[in-house]
Write a protein that holds these residues in place. Structure first.
Motif, PDB file in Angstrom:
ATOM      1  N   GLN A 203       0.198   1.486  -1.666  1.00  0.00           N
ATOM      2  CA  GLN A 203       0.128   1.445  -3.122  1.00  0.00           C
ATOM      3  C   GLN A 203      -1.118   2.202  -3.576  1.00  0.00           C
ATOM      4  OE1 GLN A 203       1.144  -2.088  -5.884  1.00  0.00           O
ATOM      5  NE2 GLN A 203      -1.034  -2.316  -5.486  1.00  0.00           N
ATOM      6  N   ILE A 204      -0.910   3.263  -4.335  1.00  0.00           N
ATOM      7  CA  ILE A 204      -2.027   4.049  -4.854  1.00  0.00           C
ATOM      8  C   ILE A 204      -2.621   3.314  -6.044  1.00  0.00           C
ATOM      9  CG2 ILE A 204      -2.700   6.238  -5.904  1.00  0.00           C
ATOM     10  CD1 ILE A 204      -0.442   7.563  -4.334  1.00  0.00           C
ATOM     11  N   ASN A 205      -3.867   2.929  -5.934  1.00  0.00           N
ATOM     12  CA  ASN A 205      -4.508   2.149  -6.997  1.00  0.00           C
ATOM     13  C   ASN A 205      -6.016   2.188  -6.817  1.00  0.00           C
ATOM     14  OD1 ASN A 205      -4.541   0.339  -9.248  1.00  0.00           O
ATOM     15  ND2 ASN A 205      -5.022  -1.313  -7.847  1.00  0.00           N
ATOM     16  N   ASP A 206      -6.739   2.109  -7.939  1.00  0.00           N
ATOM     17  CA  ASP A 206      -8.203   2.081  -7.878  1.00  0.00           C
ATOM     18  C   ASP A 206      -8.734   1.425  -9.143  1.00  0.00           C
ATOM     19  OD1 ASP A 206     -10.703   2.429  -6.872  1.00  0.00           O
ATOM     20  OD2 ASP A 206     -10.618   4.603  -6.729  1.00  0.00           O
TER      21      ASP A 206
ATOM     22  N   LYS B 265      -2.860   0.969 -11.507  1.00  0.00           N
ATOM     23  CA  LYS B 265      -1.447   0.584 -11.563  1.00  0.00           C
ATOM     24  C   LYS B 265      -1.152  -0.159 -12.866  1.00  0.00           C
ATOM     25  CE  LYS B 265      -2.155  -3.692  -8.918  1.00  0.00           C
ATOM     26  NZ  LYS B 265      -1.787  -4.461  -7.711  1.00  0.00           N
ATOM     27  N   ASP B 266      -2.120  -0.965 -13.358  1.00  0.00           N
ATOM     28  CA  ASP B 266      -1.894  -1.724 -14.589  1.00  0.00           C
ATOM     29  C   ASP B 266      -1.942  -0.820 -15.811  1.00  0.00           C
ATOM     30  OD1 ASP B 266      -1.591  -4.173 -13.250  1.00  0.00           O
ATOM     31  OD2 ASP B 266      -3.745  -4.452 -13.134  1.00  0.00           O
ATOM     32  N   MET B 267      -2.901   0.120 -15.821  1.00  0.00           N
ATOM     33  CA  MET B 267      -2.956   1.071 -16.932  1.00  0.00           C
ATOM     34  C   MET B 267      -1.702   1.939 -16.942  1.00  0.00           C
ATOM     35  SD  MET B 267      -4.826   2.203 -19.511  1.00  0.00           S
ATOM     36  CE  MET B 267      -3.454   2.773 -20.532  1.00  0.00           C
ATOM     37  N   SER B 268      -1.243   2.337 -15.768  1.00  0.00           N
ATOM     38  CA  SER B 268      -0.026   3.156 -15.688  1.00  0.00           C
ATOM     39  C   SER B 268       1.187   2.387 -16.211  1.00  0.00           C
ATOM     40  CB  SER B 268       0.220   3.600 -14.244  1.00  0.00           C
ATOM     41  OG  SER B 268      -0.836   4.411 -13.789  1.00  0.00           O
TER      42      SER B 268
ATOM     43  N   GLY C 270      -0.655   3.475   7.942  1.00  0.00           N
ATOM     44  CA  GLY C 270       0.339   2.407   8.067  1.00  0.00           C
ATOM     45  C   GLY C 270      -0.310   1.049   7.978  1.00  0.00           C
ATOM     46  N   LEU C 271      -1.485   0.910   8.623  1.00  0.00           N
ATOM     47  CA  LEU C 271      -2.213  -0.354   8.560  1.00  0.00           C
ATOM     48  C   LEU C 271      -2.652  -0.666   7.132  1.00  0.00           C
ATOM     49  CD1 LEU C 271      -3.454  -2.690  10.197  1.00  0.00           C
ATOM     50  CD2 LEU C 271      -5.527  -1.307  10.448  1.00  0.00           C
ATOM     51  N   ILE C 272      -3.055   0.374   6.400  1.00  0.00           N
ATOM     52  CA  ILE C 272      -3.435   0.190   4.996  1.00  0.00           C
ATOM     53  C   ILE C 272      -2.265  -0.410   4.209  1.00  0.00           C
ATOM     54  CG2 ILE C 272      -3.906   1.462   2.849  1.00  0.00           C
ATOM     55  CD1 ILE C 272      -5.688   3.305   4.506  1.00  0.00           C
ATOM     56  N   GLY C 273      -1.073   0.139   4.441  1.00  0.00           N
ATOM     57  CA  GLY C 273       0.103  -0.377   3.738  1.00  0.00           C
ATOM     58  C   GLY C 273       0.464  -1.781   4.148  1.00  0.00           C
ATOM     59  N   ILE C 274       0.341  -2.089   5.447  1.00  0.00           N
ATOM     60  CA  ILE C 274       0.738  -3.408   5.952  1.00  0.00           C
ATOM     61  C   ILE C 274      -0.195  -4.505   5.454  1.00  0.00           C
ATOM     62  CG2 ILE C 274       0.918  -4.803   8.050  1.00  0.00           C
ATOM     63  CD1 ILE C 274       1.999  -2.251   9.445  1.00  0.00           C
ATOM     64  N   VAL C 275      -1.511  -4.247   5.474  1.00  0.00           N
ATOM     65  CA  VAL C 275      -2.476  -5.276   5.056  1.00  0.00           C
ATOM     66  C   VAL C 275      -2.621  -5.345   3.537  1.00  0.00           C
ATOM     67  CG1 VAL C 275      -3.754  -5.047   7.210  1.00  0.00           C
ATOM     68  CG2 VAL C 275      -4.510  -3.767   5.202  1.00  0.00           C
TER      69      VAL C 275
ATOM     70  N   LYS D 173      -4.086  -3.045   1.535  1.00  0.00           N
ATOM     71  CA  LYS D 173      -5.261  -2.352   1.018  1.00  0.00           C
ATOM     72  C   LYS D 173      -4.817  -1.204   0.125  1.00  0.00           C
ATOM     73  CE  LYS D 173      -9.321  -0.111   0.940  1.00  0.00           C
ATOM     74  NZ  LYS D 173     -10.396  -0.488   0.024  1.00  0.00           N
ATOM     75  N   ASP D 174      -5.402  -1.094  -1.077  1.00  0.00           N
ATOM     76  CA  ASP D 174      -5.033  -0.024  -2.000  1.00  0.00           C
ATOM     77  C   ASP D 174      -5.470   1.331  -1.460  1.00  0.00           C
ATOM     78  OD1 ASP D 174      -3.860  -1.691  -3.857  1.00  0.00           O
ATOM     79  OD2 ASP D 174      -5.699  -1.978  -5.002  1.00  0.00           O
ATOM     80  N   TYR D 175      -4.640   2.326  -1.699  1.00  0.00           N
ATOM     81  CA  TYR D 175      -5.026   3.706  -1.403  1.00  0.00           C
ATOM     82  C   TYR D 175      -5.885   4.161  -2.573  1.00  0.00           C
ATOM     83  CZ  TYR D 175      -4.613   8.560   0.136  1.00  0.00           C
ATOM     84  OH  TYR D 175      -4.884   9.831   0.579  1.00  0.00           O
ATOM     85  N   ASP D 176      -7.204   4.037  -2.419  1.00  0.00           N
ATOM     86  CA  ASP D 176      -8.116   4.307  -3.516  1.00  0.00           C
ATOM     87  C   ASP D 176      -8.970   5.531  -3.226  1.00  0.00           C
ATOM     88  OD1 ASP D 176      -9.781   3.355  -1.535  1.00  0.00           O
ATOM     89  OD2 ASP D 176     -10.225   1.453  -2.552  1.00  0.00           O
TER      90      ASP D 176
END
Length: 848
Positions: free
Chosen positions: A426-429, A638-641, A723-728, A730-733
């Motif tokens: 999930q792309i988010n920051d 993600k919320d602003m979007s 892949g680990l970022i997606g599984i746990v 963690k936002d792709y920031d």
């Protein structure tokens, strides 16, 4: 070239050492000229359309970046509505106004806004809500009741539960946010009572992060360097020897930063992280050299011959790894983010410098050591117990020799799991989340967003296009001129959208002045012209129209019902509040007027308040554009979007009135724009660099097959990490996006060293089993040492209070561990199952 460089470094070590020192000092002297820019908004080019619109909205509606100060009282029965708290708010508000950089007349608090009440039939009264000392609880209760009648204050200045009050501090420049917030915090320390004070807001978060990041850079980078230094001592047991790679890393960092600053570039949030990124890359090749030198140099041997042999063995793989790392970071120059471009280019320059220093300074330094020190090193190292490393290498050898097919199957399984995880990314920051949860800004953000509608701002502007109105007016004006030529000297002069409204107003004044002196025969034409001008002026003043105001109110209601927005404030809220009091104060009159003239009279009444300019935060002076101030409880992208998508959905179902369009502004929205641009730019850059590295590997190895093999550890490491970022979850920031380039550079390093050394050893031995066994001696040891040094060396970053530093620390450790294990397990397993084909293709030899 290789032999000339090696020969020059070994024959002229003092020249190399002096040249390095002089160049480092010369570029280091540029560092005091540093100019710092911590504004994330500058991640976008000045000409970027969304940024231009954002700046225009701020100017058009007299908007400023806001620091939010929250005053919370959960102990008093009446919450913040007690004399002590209210007086503290009044005192604090006055003190904040005197801070340099605060736009005092725009400050919003209960001590700086009007109470609106009915003065009599058809008239209203504006009194300061709280410009006096609150003497008792009855006075405090009265203020509470007054605020409850003013919807624009509720959940904005006053929490609905009565436990918190907010002060909105407008500032002239975001770069002063940290200084101003520190001054405000100091002021709160002087106030007596049991109130809690919290300070937050995106300007504070962004500026404070910039300030603290530089402090952490000064702490974390040396701490990481010290840890790396100590780890190398554990492996090589010679302070004299391991000083060399640390000097290379320091010189590379100083030269790079000095060159950046000396070239006139500002040090942005991105470029300030160059030392952290450059240090591991600068150390990696040096550790390979030290490892092989320590393993191959025997007591009594000629140090020059030993280092010459080492450099001949390692020059090509070090060159390959440097070129691929340079390509990976240089690809960032093609992203649409100026600071990222500067970051990528100068890291690439730093890698090139580190490579040159590694193959010149390191051998020059080693041969400059006394014979006794080198003898002591050789003796210590070869007597040093390395059973743990030997057992590790034996385990990897057994995996490759006996369980190669199982290792390949496990590799494929990991790839499958990684693909699953990548799909969940999930792309988010959110800049506020760059601080740990225990940080004051995060605490303030959490508490204030629990009490209020939101501390994050966005502005939705509805803008009228005058093109159709101008065209219609000019046509009707021409028709009038044809029938009444005497009007020619009174016609509208400017028909550009920018000046049309003023031109209409000026022309109307001139025509009305001429009516009194005009001849009877000219009266009819003048009256028709006045009527045309008045109708046109009414059309221009679109947001005095009840119908348009109703559209805005419906849009506000839609936002509220979406659950994505804490609250919105806009022109209809002002109009309804004032109109209610003009009509007697009853709640049934809290509505929009019926006619445009009534709206105009209502707004004219509001301009008698103590803060008439507040009106222009919601509408332009000619009423052709209106802004909705949106408050959000979350600053996540993600919320602003989702809010932007919600508005788009509303407009699709409720088309905008004719000639209207919408635009977005505000820091929360701009953060979405630059972070999306950066993340997408990084992803595109990573893809482009990946392809580029593959082409380079194919050319450098002169083999498509070995080019593919070199990409396997890189590909699987990147897949595993993301892949680990997606599984746990963690936002792709921003930090993760930036680290993608480092992932590429470090992941391919071990594979290049492994394959190149494997090819060289096989060329010598012409026997695969012996080649495999030899690979798990010095080459495997060097790769493992490198991975351990960098992985553990940067773990101290986990102690930093800034999340991006934690991300860098854990990412570096993960990258090094994953790429090392994949290189030492999967690559030899693949070679073990296909070595006859692979090596026969390259050497045209038969192997046993």
């Amino acid at each position: 070239m290789k032999e000339h460089l090696i020969q020059f470094a070994l024959l002229h070590p003092k020249r190399i050492l002096w040249a390095t020192l002089i160049l480092t000092l010369a570029l280091g002297l540029q560092i005091p000229r540093i100019v710092v820019d911590t504004d994330p908004e500058n991640m976008l080019p000045a000409e970027q359309p969304d940024r231009i619109i954002h700046d225009r909205i701020k100017e058009q509606f007299n908007l400023y970046d806001l620091i939010v100060v929250g005053v919370v009282n959960t102990t008093h029965p009446e919450g913040v509505f007690n004399p002590k708290t209210l007086n503290n708010v009044r005192i604090l508000s006055e003190q904040i106004k005197r801070i340099d950089g605060v736009i005092s007349q725009e400050l919003m608090s209960l001590a700086a806004v009007d109470n609106i009440t009915q003065e009599g039939p058809g008239t209203i009264r504006f009194n300061w809500m709280m410009n006096h000392e609150v003497v008792d609880q009855a006075d405090a209760t009265t203020i509470k009741r007054q605020t409850e009648r003013l919807p624009m204050f509720m959940d904005t200045l006053v929490s609905r539960d009565g436990k918190a009050l907010a002060i909105y501090v407008p500032i002239a420049s975001k770069s002063a946010s940290h200084r101003i917030s520190t001054s405000i915090r100091d002021l709160t320390q002087t106030l007596i009572g049991d109130d809690q004070y919290h300070i937050t807001g995106l300007p504070v978060a962004e500026d404070t992060f910039g300030v603290e990041m530089f402090i952490q850079m000064a702490i974390s980078a040396p701490l990481a360097a010290l840890t790396i230094f100590l780890l190398m001592w554990v492996f090589f047991r010679s302070f004299a020897l391991i000083t060399a790679p640390m000097l290379v890393a320091m010189a590379s960092v100083i030269m790079t930063m000095g060159g950046l600053i000396g070239s006139g570039f500002t040090v942005h949030i991105m470029s300030s992280m160059i030392p952290i990124f450059l240090m591991p890359i600068a150390v990696v090749d040096s550790v390979h050299i030290l490892s092989e030198f320590a393993e191959t140099h025997k007591p009594g041997a000629d140090a020059r011959e030993s280092i010459r042999k080492v450099l001949r063995n390692l020059f090509q793989p070090m060159l390959f790894t440097s070129i691929t790392s340079i390509a990976g970071f240089a690809s960032l120059a093609f992203t649409p983010i100026p600071p990222v471009q500067v970051f990528g280019i100068f890291v690439a320059i730093g890698i090139a410098l580190a490579f040159i220093l590694t193959i010149t300074f390191i051998p020059a330094y080693i041969v400059s050591l006394s014979a006794d020190r080198i003898e002591a090193l050789a003796s210590r190292h070869h007597n040093h117990d390395s059973k743990a490393m030997q057992k590790t290498m034996s385990a990897f050898y057994m995996l490759s020799a006996r369980w190669s097919k199982l290792v390949i199957v496990l590799g494929l399984a990991l790839a499958g799991v990684s693909v699953y995880g990548i799909q969940r990314i999930q792309i988010n920051d959110n800049p506020v989340r760059w601080f740990k949860e225990s940080h004051g800004i995060r605490i303030a953000d959490r508490i204030l967003n629990e009490h209020f509608a939101g501390t994050y701002d966005a502005y939705l502007v509805l803008k009228q296009d005058h093109t159709a109105t101008i065209t219609e007016f000019m046509s009707k004006q021409q028709q009038l001129l044809e029938g009444h030529p005497y009007l020619r000297g009174l016609t509208v002069e400017h028909t550009s959208a920018e000046h049309f409204a003023k031109s209409i107003s000026d022309t109307l004044s001139r025509v009305e002045d001429n009516v009194f002196d005009a001849a009877e025969s000219e009266q009819d034409g003048l009256k028709q012209f006045i009527e045309l001008l008045e109708v046109t002026q009414g059309n221009i003043k679109a947001f005095q129209s009840p119908e348009l105001l109703q559209y805005v109110e419906t849009l506000q209601n839609s936002l509220a019902e979406s659950g994505l927005v804490g609250k919105s404030n806009a022109l209809p809220d002002v109009v309804k509040t004032v109109y209610r009091e003009l009509r007697g104060g009853a709640e049934e009159n809290f509505r929009l007027p019926d006619t445009q003239n009534q709206v105009a009279q209502t707004l004219l009444s509001y301009q008698s308040s103590h803060r008439p300019n507040d009106l222009w935060h919601f509408v332009t002076a000619d009423y052709d554009s209106a802004a909705i101030w949106i408050q959000l409880k979350s600053g996540d992208n993600k919320d602003m979007s989702r809010v932007v998508d919600s508005v788009a959905t509303f407009v699709a179902m409720n088309p905008l009135p004719d000639n209207l369009s919408i635009e977005w502004g505000g820091l929360t929205y701009i953060n979405v724009v630059w972070q999306d641009a950066m993340v997408n730019g990084m992803l595109n850059s990573l893809l482009g660099a990946f392809i580029m590295v593959f082409v380079m590997m194919t050319l450098l190895f002169r083999s498509i097959i070995f080019g593919i093999l070199a990409m396997i550890p890189l590909s699987l490491t990147i897949a595993l990490i993301y892949g680990l970022i997606g599984i746990v979850g963690k936002d792709y920031d921003m930090p993760v996006a930036v680290l993608s380039s480092l992932t590429l550079g470090l992941s391919v390093d071990f594979a290049i060293h492994f394959l190149e050394r494997c090819r060289a050893i096989f060329a010598d031995k012409q026997n695969w089993p012996e080649t495999l066994k030899e690979m798990f001696n010095e080459p495997g040891v060097a790769i493992t040492r490198n991975a351990i040094v960098i992985a553990i060396g940067f773990l101290p970053l986990l102690a930093a209070p800034l999340v991006p530093y934690n991300t860098v620390g854990i990412f570096l450790a993960s990258i090094m561990a994953a790429s090392c294990i994949i290189t030492l397990a999967l690559l030899p397993a693949i070679l073990q199952t296909s070595n006859r084909f692979l090596f026969r293709q390259i050497f045209q030899g038969d192997q046993s």
